[in-house]
Write an enzyme that holds these catalytic residues in place. Sequence first.
Site, PDB file in Angstrom:
ATOM      1  N   CYS A 146       0.885  -1.161   0.000  1.00 22.67           N
ATOM      2  CA  CYS A 146       0.000   0.000   0.000  1.00 22.67           C
ATOM      3  C   CYS A 146       0.923   1.211   0.000  1.00 22.67           C
ATOM      4  O   CYS A 146       1.463   1.579   1.048  1.00 22.67           O
ATOM      5  CB  CYS A 146      -0.912   0.002   1.232  1.00 22.67           C
ATOM      6  SG  CYS A 146      -1.846   1.543   1.394  1.00 22.67           S
ATOM      7  N   CYS A 191      -0.510   4.303   2.241  1.00 31.56           N
ATOM      8  CA  CYS A 191      -0.591   4.262   3.711  1.00 31.56           C
ATOM      9  C   CYS A 191      -0.243   2.866   4.184  1.00 31.56           C
ATOM     10  O   CYS A 191       0.901   2.443   4.036  1.00 31.56           O
ATOM     11  CB  CYS A 191      -1.955   4.726   4.210  1.00 31.56           C
ATOM     12  SG  CYS A 191      -3.381   4.016   3.345  1.00 31.56           S
ATOM     13  N   SER A 192      -1.212   2.134   4.750  1.00 31.20           N
ATOM     14  CA  SER A 192      -0.902   0.799   5.262  1.00 31.20           C
ATOM     15  C   SER A 192      -2.110  -0.125   5.165  1.00 31.20           C
ATOM     16  O   SER A 192      -2.347  -0.931   6.051  1.00 31.20           O
ATOM     17  CB  SER A 192      -0.428   0.898   6.714  1.00 31.20           C
ATOM     18  OG  SER A 192      -1.423   1.544   7.494  1.00 31.20           O
ATOM     19  N   CYS A 193      -2.913   0.004   4.086  1.00 28.91           N
ATOM     20  CA  CYS A 193      -4.068  -0.881   3.888  1.00 28.91           C
ATOM     21  C   CYS A 193      -3.599  -2.334   3.945  1.00 28.91           C
ATOM     22  O   CYS A 193      -2.624  -2.697   3.294  1.00 28.91           O
ATOM     23  CB  CYS A 193      -4.732  -0.603   2.540  1.00 28.91           C
ATOM     24  SG  CYS A 193      -5.385   1.074   2.408  1.00 28.91           S
TER      25      CYS A 193
END
Lengths: 192, 116
Positions: A98, A101-103
């Site tokens: 991702c 971000c940090s999906c």
Amino acid sequence: MNVLEADSEKLLEAVLGLLKGKGVVTPEEITARIASTDSASPAQGARMVARAWTDPEYRALMLRDGTVAAEAMDIPMRGLPPLGVLENTDEVHNLVVCTLCSCYPRAVLGYPPFWFKSAAYRARAVRDPRGLIAEWGTTLPEGMQLRVVDSTADYRWMVLPRRPHGTEGWSVEQLAAIVREGDMIGVTIPSV
Amino acid sequence: MLAEGDRVRVKLDWPETRGPCHIRTPHYLRGREGVVERRLGSFRNPEDLAFARPAEERDLYHVRFDLPAIWQEADASEIVVCELIEQTYLLEDETSAGAGDVIVVELFEHWLEKLA
């Protein structure tokens, strides 16, 4: 004072009180969600992978609709983003990142490893993907296509790795035990 | 609505230069050409959701791009400028993506222009 400066426990208490008071959620639903968050770990995804390796119908379901396949293994998915499953084959290897971000598919893999959220991983997965996975000791066979999947919006993605040679006749439990977090992100490949 | 196999270009737009925004289209894809793999569904537009504005549903597509091409399209004039600023970066940080490697990304319909 803004929300970021508030005492977190008091803030939590206030928000919970409002949610309950307004009937948005019940205390039972909150308890159930805490329990499902706590139980989420890579072991859940590994159970799905192991079943897909031994059950062609389940494999087809998993590739068609990851959310339904997770629910079929009693993994709570209600209210979560849809889960997509990326199939590794003899020709294609998938790698999930991702970049924004940090999906991460937390319901089936738990909390993301610290490096998944790092700027270095996110940048290198798209620019230097083969160099990146080489640092895990992963080298793809010649001619295999690398498919980087940048998880930018409403889906969450996990990789269905290939079943390694040398596991013929193994039970589903034995198979699940060899599937690691990195195998379902695509930085590593299951081995025995 | 776009169909599987449609060629598309990601809009070359930078809303970030016009004020606060929340954009789910990565910078490295702006202006790039790709191919629609499939429609993933309809989701409320995150650009409005992030600001608690009414958000209508938009089609979300999985779009495939040639990966080496994303990093190897700089023309000579761009390279001259970049070398002055970040010489070592260009010389040492080439992409390790191989021929045929791809990147697949979720993109909303309003960021995609259909090509003939």
